[in-house]
Design a protein around this motif. Structure first.
Motif, PDB file in Angstrom:
ATOM      1  N   TYR A 189      22.420 -11.398  12.888  1.00 31.85           N
ATOM      2  CA  TYR A 189      21.254 -12.203  12.489  1.00 31.85           C
ATOM      3  C   TYR A 189      21.510 -13.004  11.220  1.00 31.85           C
ATOM      4  N   GLY A 190      22.173 -12.381  10.250  1.00 25.59           N
ATOM      5  CA  GLY A 190      22.367 -13.078   8.973  1.00 25.59           C
ATOM      6  C   GLY A 190      23.777 -12.873   8.492  1.00 25.59           C
ATOM      7  N   LYS A 191      23.970 -13.182   7.202  1.00 25.93           N
ATOM      8  CA  LYS A 191      25.341 -13.085   6.700  1.00 25.93           C
ATOM      9  C   LYS A 191      25.741 -11.629   6.463  1.00 25.93           C
ATOM     10  N   ASP A 192      24.767 -10.744   6.168  1.00 26.07           N
ATOM     11  CA  ASP A 192      25.090  -9.344   5.901  1.00 26.07           C
ATOM     12  C   ASP A 192      23.863  -8.472   6.212  1.00 26.07           C
ATOM     13  N   ASP A 193      23.915  -7.201   5.748  1.00 25.98           N
ATOM     14  CA  ASP A 193      22.832  -6.281   6.106  1.00 25.98           C
ATOM     15  C   ASP A 193      21.519  -6.510   5.355  1.00 25.98           C
ATOM     16  N   THR A 194      21.468  -7.566   4.506  1.00 25.17           N
ATOM     17  CA  THR A 194      20.156  -7.888   3.923  1.00 25.17           C
ATOM     18  C   THR A 194      19.270  -8.532   4.997  1.00 25.17           C
ATOM     19  N   HIS A 195      19.904  -9.035   6.045  1.00 25.65           N
ATOM     20  CA  HIS A 195      19.145  -9.679   7.118  1.00 25.65           C
ATOM     21  C   HIS A 195      19.133  -8.827   8.374  1.00 25.65           C
ATOM     22  N   VAL A 196      18.400  -7.725   8.332  1.00 27.20           N
ATOM     23  CA  VAL A 196      18.246  -6.909   9.535  1.00 27.20           C
ATOM     24  C   VAL A 196      16.764  -6.852   9.871  1.00 27.20           C
ATOM     25  N   ILE A 197      16.480  -6.524  11.132  1.00 29.50           N
ATOM     26  CA  ILE A 197      15.094  -6.228  11.516  1.00 29.50           C
ATOM     27  C   ILE A 197      15.089  -4.768  11.975  1.00 29.50           C
ATOM     28  N   TYR A 198      13.907  -4.157  12.056  1.00 26.70           N
ATOM     29  CA  TYR A 198      13.845  -2.721  12.322  1.00 26.70           C
ATOM     30  C   TYR A 198      13.070  -2.435  13.597  1.00 26.70           C
ATOM     31  N   SER A 199      13.666  -1.583  14.440  1.00 27.73           N
ATOM     32  CA  SER A 199      12.952  -1.155  15.630  1.00 27.73           C
ATOM     33  C   SER A 199      12.103   0.061  15.252  1.00 27.73           C
ATOM     34  N   VAL A 200      10.773  -0.073  15.411  1.00 22.67           N
ATOM     35  CA  VAL A 200       9.868   1.030  15.059  1.00 22.67           C
ATOM     36  C   VAL A 200       9.041   1.426  16.280  1.00 22.67           C
ATOM     37  N   SER A 201       8.671   2.692  16.324  1.00 20.89           N
ATOM     38  CA  SER A 201       7.827   3.171  17.420  1.00 20.89           C
ATOM     39  C   SER A 201       6.401   2.680  17.188  1.00 20.89           C
ATOM     40  N   ARG A 202       5.834   2.017  18.193  1.00 18.73           N
ATOM     41  CA  ARG A 202       4.457   1.514  18.043  1.00 18.73           C
ATOM     42  C   ARG A 202       3.493   2.671  17.785  1.00 18.73           C
ATOM     43  N   GLY A 203       3.630   3.729  18.606  1.00 17.59           N
ATOM     44  CA  GLY A 203       2.723   4.869  18.451  1.00 17.59           C
ATOM     45  C   GLY A 203       2.931   5.551  17.107  1.00 17.59           C
ATOM     46  N   GLY A 204       4.197   5.771  16.741  1.00 19.61           N
ATOM     47  CA  GLY A 204       4.514   6.449  15.475  1.00 19.61           C
ATOM     48  C   GLY A 204       3.962   5.680  14.282  1.00 19.61           C
ATOM     49  N   LEU A 205       4.120   4.367  14.326  1.00 17.28           N
ATOM     50  CA  LEU A 205       3.635   3.518  13.229  1.00 17.28           C
ATOM     51  C   LEU A 205       2.107   3.567  13.150  1.00 17.28           C
ATOM     52  N   ASN A 206       1.463   3.499  14.324  1.00 16.18           N
ATOM     53  CA  ASN A 206      -0.003   3.531  14.349  1.00 16.18           C
ATOM     54  C   ASN A 206      -0.524   4.856  13.786  1.00 16.18           C
ATOM     55  N   VAL A 207       0.159   5.963  14.162  1.00 15.54           N
ATOM     56  CA  VAL A 207      -0.258   7.289  13.672  1.00 15.54           C
ATOM     57  C   VAL A 207      -0.118   7.337  12.152  1.00 15.54           C
ATOM     58  N   VAL A 220       0.839  -1.213   0.000  1.00 10.55           N
ATOM     59  CA  VAL A 220       0.000   0.000   0.000  1.00 10.55           C
ATOM     60  C   VAL A 220       0.872   1.260   0.000  1.00 10.55           C
ATOM     61  N   GLY A 221       2.149   1.076  -0.331  1.00  6.35           N
ATOM     62  CA  GLY A 221       3.027   2.237  -0.539  1.00  6.35           C
ATOM     63  C   GLY A 221       3.454   2.951   0.739  1.00  6.35           C
ATOM     64  N   LEU A 222       3.471   2.219   1.888  1.00  5.04           N
ATOM     65  CA  LEU A 222       3.790   2.901   3.148  1.00  5.04           C
ATOM     66  C   LEU A 222       5.149   2.499   3.732  1.00  5.04           C
ATOM     67  N   ALA A 223       5.777   1.456   3.174  1.00  5.02           N
ATOM     68  CA  ALA A 223       6.991   0.928   3.806  1.00  5.02           C
ATOM     69  C   ALA A 223       8.103   1.973   3.863  1.00  5.02           C
ATOM     70  N   GLU A 224       8.260   2.699   2.780  1.00  6.08           N
ATOM     71  CA  GLU A 224       9.391   3.635   2.720  1.00  6.08           C
ATOM     72  C   GLU A 224       9.306   4.677   3.843  1.00  6.08           C
ATOM     73  N   ASP A 225       8.124   5.279   4.006  1.00  7.45           N
ATOM     74  CA  ASP A 225       7.944   6.309   5.049  1.00  7.45           C
ATOM     75  C   ASP A 225       8.197   5.723   6.436  1.00  7.45           C
ATOM     76  N   ILE A 226       7.734   4.503   6.635  1.00  2.96           N
ATOM     77  CA  ILE A 226       7.885   3.895   7.964  1.00  2.96           C
ATOM     78  C   ILE A 226       9.350   3.561   8.231  1.00  2.96           C
ATOM     79  N   LEU A 227      10.041   3.048   7.228  1.00  2.00           N
ATOM     80  CA  LEU A 227      11.438   2.661   7.441  1.00  2.00           C
ATOM     81  C   LEU A 227      12.348   3.876   7.648  1.00  2.00           C
ATOM     82  N   LYS A 228      11.901   5.049   7.180  1.00  2.00           N
ATOM     83  CA  LYS A 228      12.703   6.270   7.376  1.00  2.00           C
ATOM     84  C   LYS A 228      12.915   6.562   8.858  1.00  2.00           C
ATOM     85  N   THR A 229      11.934   6.212   9.683  1.00  2.00           N
ATOM     86  CA  THR A 229      12.029   6.532  11.113  1.00  2.00           C
ATOM     87  C   THR A 229      12.475   5.324  11.947  1.00  2.00           C
TER      88      THR A 229
END
Ligand SMILES: Cc1cc2nc3c(=O)[nH]c(=O)nc-3n(C[C@H](O)[C@H](O)[C@H](O)COP(=O)(O)OP(=O)(O)OC[C@H]3O[C@@H](n4cnc5c(N)ncnc54)[C@H](O)[C@@H]3O)c2cc1C
Length: 445
Positions: A97-115, A67-76
């Protein structure tokens, strides 16, 4: 849309899954109403959430991309490349976690993401958002939703059309379904609960520990973890039994807390200036697994996210699985509309087996995180997995990689992991037998 499509979807719960569902349905052209019991978070009114930040990974990112929202969310978001293990003697060990930076997970603000999700839903002309509206009941046969206004105490009803239950683990929409013939329901509480604490940024506004890691203080029967926030702070979560000698119950005074943390988390204590105040101010909350089914009632009601399958948070997959529910449910709607019941049935059968397995994985990962991540054996296992995945990339993939960095259904991932383990064990045993046999033969001849 054809004339046979309903005019309206009513989503109960404007949390993470509900808000994303509103965006999906709104973009697909449906009329959508969302009823959320809390006040509107947009405009900076973010309440202290159950969990201030969350790990976002591949499944969630794919659902946001559609739905075109990943980029904005990953910015923060703050990328986390691996686990940083804190031993009691303050030794640190980083496990990628993995062999390189293709395997990362992202810490996101619950409130920020919900907003962000609510804002995206609110921009669509066919989506209406209502806040301070608590659902008290749903009349299953008609799809009528009963509401209570949290400010005025006024009761009202709306004709829900199709009702989507995204109202979390203690869903009000699910409640009348419990009385249906052959509706399965089970909830299991962990003996452990959780409490959130904080490590603030330093005086320059910088991180006080390595920022791109999920920090873990594994202490066998309990543990603390910390995820970085964009502002340089960390949200720490202490997972602890409610009662017993090592428990929330055991610490009654500020001195108890200071002494206990000094003994078990000595390197964290100097970074937590408000520890003892936070400990007594912040609640201790429980953790529950919910399994139920079927997740739909005829063509009227469908459940998603925690309302359908709450899991404990140790695989970092609850929100990611909720977002994947939205993706799969909307694919089924697209494929089978206007046969809504078939769409809901297919969605349920596609997901149910796999989220049940996720529930089990999440519980076993708690034991792995708190008991094993600090051990030499665990490190050896992770190194072996990494080596095998580098040597045999088309055949071997660690379970964590499959669940976190791919969209392979959770059940298929566990089946493949078991098969890999069997083959690796058999190969190791055969090699050992051949080596020992060769040595013995050379000694005897
Ligand atoms: C400590 C902790 C850490 C976690 N960490 C992670 C993580 O790192 N990664 C991850 O993927 N997941 C994580 N999770 C899980 C994640 O929080 C949930 O799976 C996710 O929030 C589920 O989304 P949801 O929309 O289904 O439910 P929720 O986010 O609970 O949203 C439900 C919404 O419905 C509203 N509501 C409830 N009842 C009513 C009613 N009667 N009427 C109207 N509205 C109502 C609520 O106010 C809320 O806004 C964690 C959970 C916890 C507890």
């Amino acid at each position: 849309m054809s004339d046979s499509q309903p005019q309206k979807f009513t989503i109960v719960g404007g949390g993470l899954g509900g808000a994303l569902m509103a965006v999906y349905l709104g973009q697909a052209g449906y009329d959508v109403e969302v009823y959320e019991m809390r006040p509107d978070m947009r405009g900076g009114n973010v309440p202290g959430g159950r969990s201030i930040n969350l790990a976002l990974s591949h499944r969630g990112i794919v659902a946001l991309q559609r739905v075109g929202l990943a980029e904005d969310i990953l910015k923060t978001a703050v990328p986390m490349r691996g686990r940083m293990i804190h031993e009691t003697n303050a030794t640190l060990t980083f496990q990628r976690y993995g062999k390189d930076d293709t395997h990362v997970i992202y810490s996101v603000s619950r409130g920020g993401l919900n907003v962000l999700l609510l804002e995206a839903a609110g921009r669509l002309p066919n989506v209406k958002l209502f806040f301070n509206k608590k659902c008290t009941n749903v009349r299953l046969d008609t799809g009528v939703v009963e509401l209570l206004d949290m400010k005025t105490n006024e009761k009202s009803t709306v004709d829900g059309g199709i009702v989507v239950s995204a109202d979390g683990a203690f869903s009000a929409v699910r409640r009348p379904m419990l009385k249906l013939d052959r509706f399965d329901y089970r909830q299991d509480y962990l003996k452990h609960g959780f409490k959130e604490l904080v490590i603030p940024p330093d005086s320059q506004g910088s991180f006080q520990m390595a920022p791109n890691a999920l920090h873990i203080w594994p202490r066998k029967s309990f543990m603390m973890i910390a995820l970085p926030n964009e502002d340089g702070s960390y949200t720490c979560t202490l997972f602890w039994p409610f009662d017993g000698p090592h428990s929330f119950d055991a610490l009654q005074t500020k001195e108890d807390v200071a002494r206990y943390f000094q003994e078990h988390f000595p390197d964290a204590v100097p970074l937590m200036p408000t520890l003892t105040e936070d400990y007594f101010t912040n609640p201790s909350s429980s953790l529950c697994t919910v399994r139920c089914g079927p997740w739909y009632y005829r063509d009227k009601v469908v459940l998603l996210g925690d309302a359908a399958h709450a899991v404990v948070p140790f695989y970092g997959q609850g929100m990611n699985a909720s977002f994947e529910d939205v993706l799969v449910l909307c694919e089924c709607i697209e494929q089978y509309k206007p046969d809504w019941e078939k769409a809901f049935r297919t969605y349920y059968h596609t997901r149910k087996e796999h989220v049940d397995i996720l529930a089990d994985l999440a519980i076993s990962n708690f034991i792995e995180m708190r008991d094993h991540t600090g051990s030499k054996m665990f490190r050896l296992k992770k190194k072996t997995e990494k080596l095998l995945s580098q040597l045999l990339p088309f055949w071997y993939m660690p379970l964590y990689t499959m669940t976190t960095h791919t969209r392979m259904p959770y059940g298929d991932a566990i089946k493949r992991a078991k098969h890999q383990k069997r083959v690796v064990t058999m190969t190791a045993i055969t090699t050992l037998v051949i080596v020992v046999g060769t040595i013995l033969r050379s000694l005897l001849t």
